[in-house]
Structure formats: structure tokens, C-alpha cells
Design an enzyme around this catalytic site. Structure first.
Site, PDB file in Angstrom:
ATOM      1  N   ASP A 266      22.069  87.972 -12.916  1.00  0.00           N
ATOM      2  CA  ASP A 266      20.689  87.709 -12.485  1.00  0.00           C
ATOM      3  C   ASP A 266      20.378  86.223 -12.578  1.00  0.00           C
ATOM      4  O   ASP A 266      20.919  85.525 -13.444  1.00  0.00           O
ATOM      5  CB  ASP A 266      19.728  88.525 -13.378  1.00  0.00           C
TER       6      ASP A 266
ATOM      7  N   ASN B 169      18.404  96.560  -3.480  1.00  0.00           N
ATOM      8  CA  ASN B 169      18.552  95.231  -2.858  1.00  0.00           C
ATOM      9  C   ASN B 169      18.412  95.238  -1.330  1.00  0.00           C
ATOM     10  O   ASN B 169      18.197  94.190  -0.722  1.00  0.00           O
ATOM     11  CB  ASN B 169      19.887  94.583  -3.247  1.00  0.00           C
TER      12      ASN B 169
HETATM   13  C1  FPP Z   1      20.516  88.453  -8.727  1.00  0.00           C
HETATM   14  O1  FPP Z   1      19.934  87.199  -8.501  1.00  0.00           O
HETATM   15  C2  FPP Z   1      21.754  88.616  -8.030  1.00  0.00           C
HETATM   16  C3  FPP Z   1      21.968  89.501  -7.001  1.00  0.00           C
HETATM   17  C4  FPP Z   1      20.944  90.369  -6.440  1.00  0.00           C
HETATM   18  C5  FPP Z   1      23.240  89.658  -6.340  1.00  0.00           C
HETATM   19  C6  FPP Z   1      24.451  89.197  -7.084  1.00  0.00           C
HETATM   20  C7  FPP Z   1      25.310  88.507  -6.114  1.00  0.00           C
HETATM   21  C8  FPP Z   1      26.175  87.524  -6.391  1.00  0.00           C
HETATM   22  C9  FPP Z   1      26.470  87.077  -7.758  1.00  0.00           C
HETATM   23  C10 FPP Z   1      26.913  86.800  -5.326  1.00  0.00           C
HETATM   24  C11 FPP Z   1      27.874  87.586  -4.537  1.00  0.00           C
HETATM   25  C12 FPP Z   1      28.689  88.549  -5.292  1.00  0.00           C
HETATM   26  C13 FPP Z   1      29.999  88.734  -5.117  1.00  0.00           C
HETATM   27  C14 FPP Z   1      30.720  89.802  -5.853  1.00  0.00           C
HETATM   28  C15 FPP Z   1      30.764  87.903  -4.205  1.00  0.00           C
HETATM   29  P1  FPP Z   1      18.470  87.156  -7.911  1.00  0.00           P
HETATM   30  O2  FPP Z   1      18.564  86.798  -6.493  1.00  0.00           O
HETATM   31  O3  FPP Z   1      17.745  88.428  -8.199  1.00  0.00           O
HETATM   32  O4  FPP Z   1      17.862  85.980  -8.765  1.00  0.00           O
HETATM   33  P2  FPP Z   1      16.318  85.724  -9.109  1.00  0.00           P
HETATM   34  O5  FPP Z   1      15.866  86.891  -9.948  1.00  0.00           O
HETATM   35  O6  FPP Z   1      16.363  84.446  -9.867  1.00  0.00           O
HETATM   36  O7  FPP Z   1      15.593  85.629  -7.796  1.00  0.00           O
END
Ligand code: FPP
Length: 241
Positions: free
Chosen positions: A15, A63
């Protein structure tokens, strides 16, 4: 660190990609891109530190509600990650296991996943679990459906249903339950991640935003785990004897 204090299975709620991007004055997708780099670092750190199972929450059933451009960018990143990392997985003898509702993912991603799972399925020392289109409640519903169908077909006696049988119907049926769950970015929710499997897991809340996650922070989590005492409902005295 004594070996019995090393978690066998570490599961991570990655996250903070969006906040990382905002802090750096960059678009959200750049945060995800750096997040994918952190995934590669984390995989290396897990293997280097003797963790045999690593499961990453890469895309939840919720998501899909993000802007379409962000969903598309995440799928593109995943596609590239799978293409570039497959040789690395093979070199590292790491088995890839996808957990989640596979068939609702874009076709080209499904094809890559099938290819990567098939190419790595014979490896048994290390497993990378990727939670994609995953939700714990969805997983439990899918398990309940399969169990009800088996009961209806006369293959299963409902009176004999126990957790071991239920577990056989979870996406993680061939993985141990997580010993340690890490969530980054200072948030303290489980967000529908491995709810049944994490019943006895230790939880480590990391303040680090996912794109900054590195081996040092992975080791901090392992050290915190090693310092805890897992009691499974017993008293501290019972554990001594
Ligand atoms: C949360 O950050 C992360 C995600 C929803 C997706 C995770 C994806 C990755 C780490 C990149 C791609 C993955 C792979 C396996 C190649 P957020 O966007 O919710 O962050 P925020 O809460 O700060 O907005």
C-alpha cells in the site's frame, strides 16, 4: 535469529503507491511503476532471508472500481512484470501461484499467468503467490459453492465438514497459512486479504510507502516477528513446558 522463528510464509498488503507518487509530484501510475520495482526487490529479499512463501496482494476484487486508466495501467504493469520476471523466476527456482478469480482477468494476462505457472510448477523450494482479482469473501463464497456442490453430488457428508476440508477448497489449498502479514504505508486494515488463512498470523504494520520498501524494511519485519510469541490460545506458561 533461530530458524524456528523465521516465518515460512509472509503475505504483504502493498500500500502507498499513490501517496508516494503524490509526495514526489508524479502521476499515480509512476507510484505503481516504482511499486513493481519494489516487488522485485522484495522477492529477492524473501529468498535471501530464507522465507519460502511470499504472497503479494497485487489487485483486489475492489480495485476494478478505480479509474479505467489506472486499471489499464496496472494490467499493463502486470503484463510487463510477468514477461520480464519469468526468466528470473525460473533462474531462482520459484513457483508462481495465482490466487483470485483468474477467469475475470484480461485474456492476455490469463495467458501470461498460465504460461508462468506452467513453467514454474515443478519448483518446490520457493513460492511466489500473486493475489489478483482476489478478495477473501469471494474466496470463501467460491469455497462454499464448491462444498455445497460436492455435498449435493453425494461426495461429501456435511456432518463431517471440518476446517481441513474447507481449507482444501480455498485458493491457497497447496500453501501453508501465512505466519506474518505485512501492511505498508501506516494503514492498519486487513482489506479483505487472506482472512481465514491469517487467523493466527502476526501482523507487522510498516510506515514505509510500498515503492520505498526494501530488504532493510523486510528484515525489520522479520525481526519483529522473531521477537513475538505465538500462543495459539495457550498461556505463556504452557508454551515453556
Ligand atoms: C496500493 O497502492 C497498491 C495497489 C492497489 C496495487 C499494487 C500494485 C503494485 C505494487 C504494482 C504492480 C504489481 C505487480 C505484481 C507488478 P495505492 O494505489 O492504493 O496507494 P495509495 O493508498 O497511497 O493511493
Amino acid at each position: 535469529m533461530t530458524p524456528d522463528k523465521l516465518p515460512q510464509h509472509v503475505a504483504i498488503i502493498m500500500d502507498g503507491n499513490g501517496r508516494w507518487a503524490k509526495q514526489h509530484g508524479l502521476p499515480r501510475i509512476e507510484g505503481h511503476r516504482r511499486g513493481a520495482d519494489a516487488v522485485k526487490r522484495c522477492l529477492k529479499a524473501a529468498q535471501a532471508n530464507g522465507v519460502t512463501h511470499l504472497t503479494l496482494y497485487a489487485f483486489s476484487v475492489e480495485n476494478w472500481n478505480r479509474p479505467q486508466s489506472e486499471v489499464d495501467a496496472l494490467m499493463d504493469l502486470l503484463d510487463r512484470f510477468l514477461r520480464d520476471q519469468l526468466p528470473e523466476l525460473i533462474k531462482g527456482e520459484i513457483r508462481l501461484r495465482v490466487i483470485g478469480r483468474y477467469r475475470e482477468l484480461p485474456e492476455k494476462i490469463q495467458t501470461r499467468l498460465r504460461e508462468a505457472e506452467a513453467a514454474t510448477r515443478h519448483f518446490s523450494n520457493y513460492t511466489l503467490g500473486l493475489a489478483l482479482n482476489y478478495g477473501a469473501r469471494t474466496e470463501i463464497v467460491d469455497a462454499a459453492k464448491a462444498i455445497a456442490q460436492a455435498a449435493q453430488a453425494g461426495e461429501l457428508n456435511p456432518d463431517e465438514l471440518d476446517y481441513a476440508t474447507l481449507r482444501q477448497h480455498l485458493y491457497t489449498r497447496d500453501m501453508p497459512d501465512p505466519d506474518l502479514v505485512i501492511r505498508t504505508s501506516g494503514e492498519s486494515r486487513l482489506s479483505n486479504f487472506l482472512l481465514l488463512q491469517s487467523a493466527y498470523a502476526e501482523i507487522y504494520l510498516s510506515p514505509v510507502l510500498w515503492p520505498d520498501f526494501d530488504e532493510a524494511e523486510f528484515k525489520n519485519a522479520l525481526a519483529a516477528y522473531a521477537a513475538r510469541e505465538r500462543r495459539y490460545g495457550k498461556t505463556a506458561e504452557q508454551l515453556v513446558h
